[in-house]
Design a protein around this motif. Structure first.
Motif, PDB file in Angstrom:
ATOM      1  N   ALA A  49      17.663   0.428 -26.556  1.00 15.95           N
ATOM      2  CA  ALA A  49      16.716   1.288 -27.187  1.00 15.95           C
ATOM      3  C   ALA A  49      15.574   1.828 -26.365  1.00 15.95           C
ATOM      4  CB  ALA A  49      15.615   0.181 -28.259  1.00 15.95           C
ATOM      5  N   THR A  50      16.118   2.091 -25.119  1.00 18.17           N
ATOM      6  CA  THR A  50      15.205   2.738 -24.024  1.00 18.17           C
ATOM      7  C   THR A  50      14.736   3.913 -24.440  1.00 18.17           C
ATOM      8  OG1 THR A  50      17.326   3.569 -23.042  1.00 18.17           O
ATOM      9  CG2 THR A  50      16.187   1.343 -21.925  1.00 18.17           C
TER      10      THR A  50
ATOM     11  N   ARG B  18      19.634   8.899 -32.264  1.00 16.50           N
ATOM     12  CA  ARG B  18      18.424   9.014 -32.765  1.00 16.50           C
ATOM     13  C   ARG B  18      17.624   7.718 -32.896  1.00 16.50           C
ATOM     14  NH1 ARG B  18      16.103  13.982 -33.697  1.00 16.50           N
ATOM     15  NH2 ARG B  18      17.450  15.646 -33.727  1.00 16.50           N
ATOM     16  N   GLN B  19      18.544   6.759 -33.431  1.00 17.45           N
ATOM     17  CA  GLN B  19      17.912   5.369 -33.891  1.00 17.45           C
ATOM     18  C   GLN B  19      18.366   4.409 -32.839  1.00 17.45           C
ATOM     19  OE1 GLN B  19      19.320   4.949 -37.744  1.00 17.45           O
ATOM     20  NE2 GLN B  19      17.672   6.024 -38.611  1.00 17.45           N
ATOM     21  N   ALA B  20      17.570   3.435 -32.563  1.00 20.62           N
ATOM     22  CA  ALA B  20      18.019   2.337 -31.747  1.00 20.62           C
ATOM     23  C   ALA B  20      19.415   1.559 -32.304  1.00 20.62           C
ATOM     24  CB  ALA B  20      16.830   1.381 -31.363  1.00 20.62           C
ATOM     25  N   ARG B  21      19.182   1.310 -33.579  1.00 23.20           N
ATOM     26  CA  ARG B  21      20.241   0.499 -34.207  1.00 23.20           C
ATOM     27  C   ARG B  21      21.647   1.329 -34.176  1.00 23.20           C
ATOM     28  NH1 ARG B  21      19.611  -0.052 -40.538  1.00 23.20           N
ATOM     29  NH2 ARG B  21      17.575  -1.068 -40.005  1.00 23.20           N
TER      30      ARG B  21
ATOM     31  N   ALA C 142       9.365   5.867 -32.156  1.00 20.79           N
ATOM     32  CA  ALA C 142       7.834   5.710 -32.241  1.00 20.79           C
ATOM     33  C   ALA C 142       7.074   6.771 -32.139  1.00 20.79           C
ATOM     34  CB  ALA C 142       7.442   4.570 -31.203  1.00 20.79           C
ATOM     35  N   GLY C 143       7.676   8.019 -31.721  1.00 20.31           N
ATOM     36  CA  GLY C 143       7.008   9.134 -31.448  1.00 20.31           C
ATOM     37  C   GLY C 143       6.376   9.286 -30.091  1.00 20.31           C
TER      38      GLY C 143
ATOM     39  N   ARG D 125       7.687  12.592 -27.770  1.00 22.64           N
ATOM     40  CA  ARG D 125       7.050  13.857 -27.760  1.00 22.64           C
ATOM     41  C   ARG D 125       5.781  13.932 -26.916  1.00 22.64           C
ATOM     42  NH1 ARG D 125       8.380  18.046 -31.187  1.00 22.64           N
ATOM     43  NH2 ARG D 125       9.739  16.604 -32.261  1.00 22.64           N
ATOM     44  N   GLN D 126       4.998  12.518 -27.050  1.00 25.39           N
ATOM     45  CA  GLN D 126       3.796  12.663 -26.357  1.00 25.39           C
ATOM     46  C   GLN D 126       4.092  12.578 -25.121  1.00 25.39           C
ATOM     47  OE1 GLN D 126       1.681   9.175 -27.808  1.00 25.39           O
ATOM     48  NE2 GLN D 126       1.766   9.654 -30.036  1.00 25.39           N
ATOM     49  N   LEU D 127       4.876  12.126 -24.445  1.00 24.84           N
ATOM     50  CA  LEU D 127       5.018  12.009 -22.916  1.00 24.84           C
ATOM     51  C   LEU D 127       5.480  13.442 -22.340  1.00 24.84           C
ATOM     52  CD1 LEU D 127       7.178   8.586 -22.368  1.00 24.84           C
ATOM     53  CD2 LEU D 127       4.901   9.410 -21.598  1.00 24.84           C
ATOM     54  N   LEU D 128       6.107  14.197 -23.313  1.00 20.43           N
ATOM     55  CA  LEU D 128       6.713  15.644 -22.866  1.00 20.43           C
ATOM     56  C   LEU D 128       5.484  16.437 -22.882  1.00 20.43           C
ATOM     57  CD1 LEU D 128      10.075  15.533 -24.648  1.00 20.43           C
ATOM     58  CD2 LEU D 128       9.969  15.392 -22.321  1.00 20.43           C
ATOM     59  N   ALA D 129       4.534  16.241 -24.238  1.00 18.39           N
ATOM     60  CA  ALA D 129       3.355  17.027 -24.196  1.00 18.39           C
ATOM     61  C   ALA D 129       2.433  16.887 -23.004  1.00 18.39           C
ATOM     62  CB  ALA D 129       2.885  16.705 -25.600  1.00 18.39           C
TER      63      ALA D 129
END
Length: 475
Positions: free
Chosen positions: A148-149, A235-238, A156-157, A160-164
């Protein structure tokens, strides 16, 4: 602090809070330490036992009373295969192959008393060794801890925040890699200490111990890259967890077994009975030393008489019976060696077939490298059998030569009445096994190491593609 290191630090904090990662690491370390101590204790016990047995049979051979030399040929002798110092790390084929050879005249016996045949069905299922823990169980820890890294950040979104905030995709991926690589290094640490101890406290080669350490470091690095790569693509950890577990099940469990079965089906080995029948037929065609009219031995007798310029075997300077025994042993030994070489060539062809499938499963390359460096592969077993056969031939021919030189033909009518002193048996049966030189083991391990590096490069390229994709998706 660089963004990659900050991300790695935060990932470590998350892993510490994750009970699965903490408990998994603790369990892996416990199993590795237990496997190391168990394997080392078992190796020391087997080494001591085989050395004691070898000393017993050597003393029994030298303590034999006055006998006819040919009776000593048939009494025979035992030799025991010494264990490689690194067999405690990876036993390889040791449990499936025999360790005791009975040496006698006119026969080449196979090695007997393998550990797998003497143990219970439960023990035959598998052995807890450091190699098994790192090959099979360590990847599972990385899968559960790291699947899930990146998928978690995406769900969790926060990705995108880190990239922004100006953090580049490469820095994010590098931080995740550093964190998971640290977990892999902790899992590898006990094995590194064990290999260092083996290199210092035993006759093990430091170069081969370092090769083992490098091979398993590459193996865990592959799983670090694969885990982060799949987590980046899905896209999903599962979904990432299911995909990684499928890769582990197919690549680590299914394909190695399937590869061995395919190689055995494509290049089947003859059974022991078929081999014995073929050898018996060829032995019958070689000639009968007990038949005065046999073509081969009649020609052999004629050459001896012509060489010494006499007309009767009674006038030869040596006992003709001993010379005939030496000639018969030479013929049969050449036949045995030829059949043994053919059998090993077929087994090597099977291994080559398995090696080709390492492009589908890197664990095949790792196992080849691991067993070669540990001195527990087919080549090491073959070396023991070939050295045992050379020792058998030298021992039997030495006894035949004693018959030719110490007994006369006129008096050599009965093995009960014609004997030589027991002092002639001293130092004849001593067997000195020469282990595979490190340079030769490295030559065998080199292609497997190259295959692991190719896998590393391929996964690195796939991760680079996933990293670029992260930037495009965010844009």
């Amino acid at each position: 602090m660089s963004p990659a290191l900050r991300i790695a630090r935060e990932e470590w904090r998350w892993l510490r809070r994750d009970r699965v990662a903490v408990l998994g690491l603790a369990l892996l370390l416990l199993l590795t330490v237990a496997a190391i101590f168990h394997a080392a204790e078992q190796r020391d016990a087997l080494t001591t036992e085989r050395a004691r047995r070898q000393s017993q049979v050597d003393q029994a051979f030298e303590a034999s009373p006055d006998r006819h030399p040919h009776r000593m040929v048939h009494y025979g002798h035992f030799v025991f295969r010494p264990l490689s110092p690194l067999a405690a790390f990876d036993p390889g084929v040791e449990a499936q192959t025999g360790h005791t050879l009975f040496l006698e005249g006119h026969r080449q016996n196979s090695a007997n008393f393998s550990e797998a045949r003497q143990s219970s069905l439960l023990l035959r299922f598998g052995q807890l060794t450091p190699a098994f823990v790192l090959q099979v169980l360590a990847p599972l820890l990385l899968v559960f801890a790291g699947h899930a890294t990146l998928a978690r950040e995406r769900e969790a979104g926060t990705l995108r925040q880190l990239l922004a905030q100006g953090v580049r995709p490469g820095q994010i991926v590098a931080g995740k890699l550093l964190a998971l690589a640290g977990l892999a290094a902790l899992g590898l640490l006990p094995a590194l200490f064990a290999l260092g101890w083996m290199a210092l406290a035993t006759p093990a080669s430091a170069v081969l111990a370092a090769t083992l350490a490098a091979g398993y470091a590459l193996w865990l690095a592959l799983w670090v890259l694969a885990t982060v790569c799949i987590s980046a693509w899905l896209r999903q950890a599962r979904s990432a967890l299911v995909a990684l577990l499928a890769v582990w099940a197919v690549g680590v469990v299914l394909l190695p077994r399937l590869a061995a079965e395919l190689a055995a089906a494509q290049l089947p080995l003859p059974t022991r009975m078929e081999t014995d029948i073929a050898i018996a037929r060829e032995l019958a065609a070689l000639g009968d030393s007990h038949d005065a009219d046999d073509p081969h031995f009649a020609a052999f007798r004629a050459r001896l008489l012509a060489q010494h310029g006499v007309s009767r075997v009674q006038d030869l300077p040596q006992n003709y019976k001993g010379l005939v025994a030496m000639e018969g042993e030479r013929l049969t030994s050449e036949l045995f060696v030829r059949h043994a070489d053919a059998g090993f060539a077929l087994q090597q062809a099977q291994l080559d077939r398995v090696d080709r499938l390492a492009a589908l499963s890197p664990v095949l390359a790792l196992r080849r490298l691991s067993m070669a460096a540990a001195g527990t592969d087919l080549a090491a077993y073959r070396s023991f059998l070939e050295q045992g056969e050379r020792h058998r031939y030298a021992l039997v021919q030495a006894l035949n030569r004693l018959q030719a030189e110490k007994l006369t033909l006129a008096g050599d009518r009965s093995s009960r009445d014609n004997r030589i002193g027991a002092e002639h048996w001293h130092d004849l049966a001593m067997f000195h096994f020469e282990p595979t030189p490190p340079a030769q083991a490295l030559r065998v391990a080199a292609p497997a190491g190259a295959m692991l590096l190719l896998w590393l490069a391929g996964l690195g390229a796939a991760l680079a593609g996933a990293t670029r994709r992260i930037g495009r998706v965010a844009a």
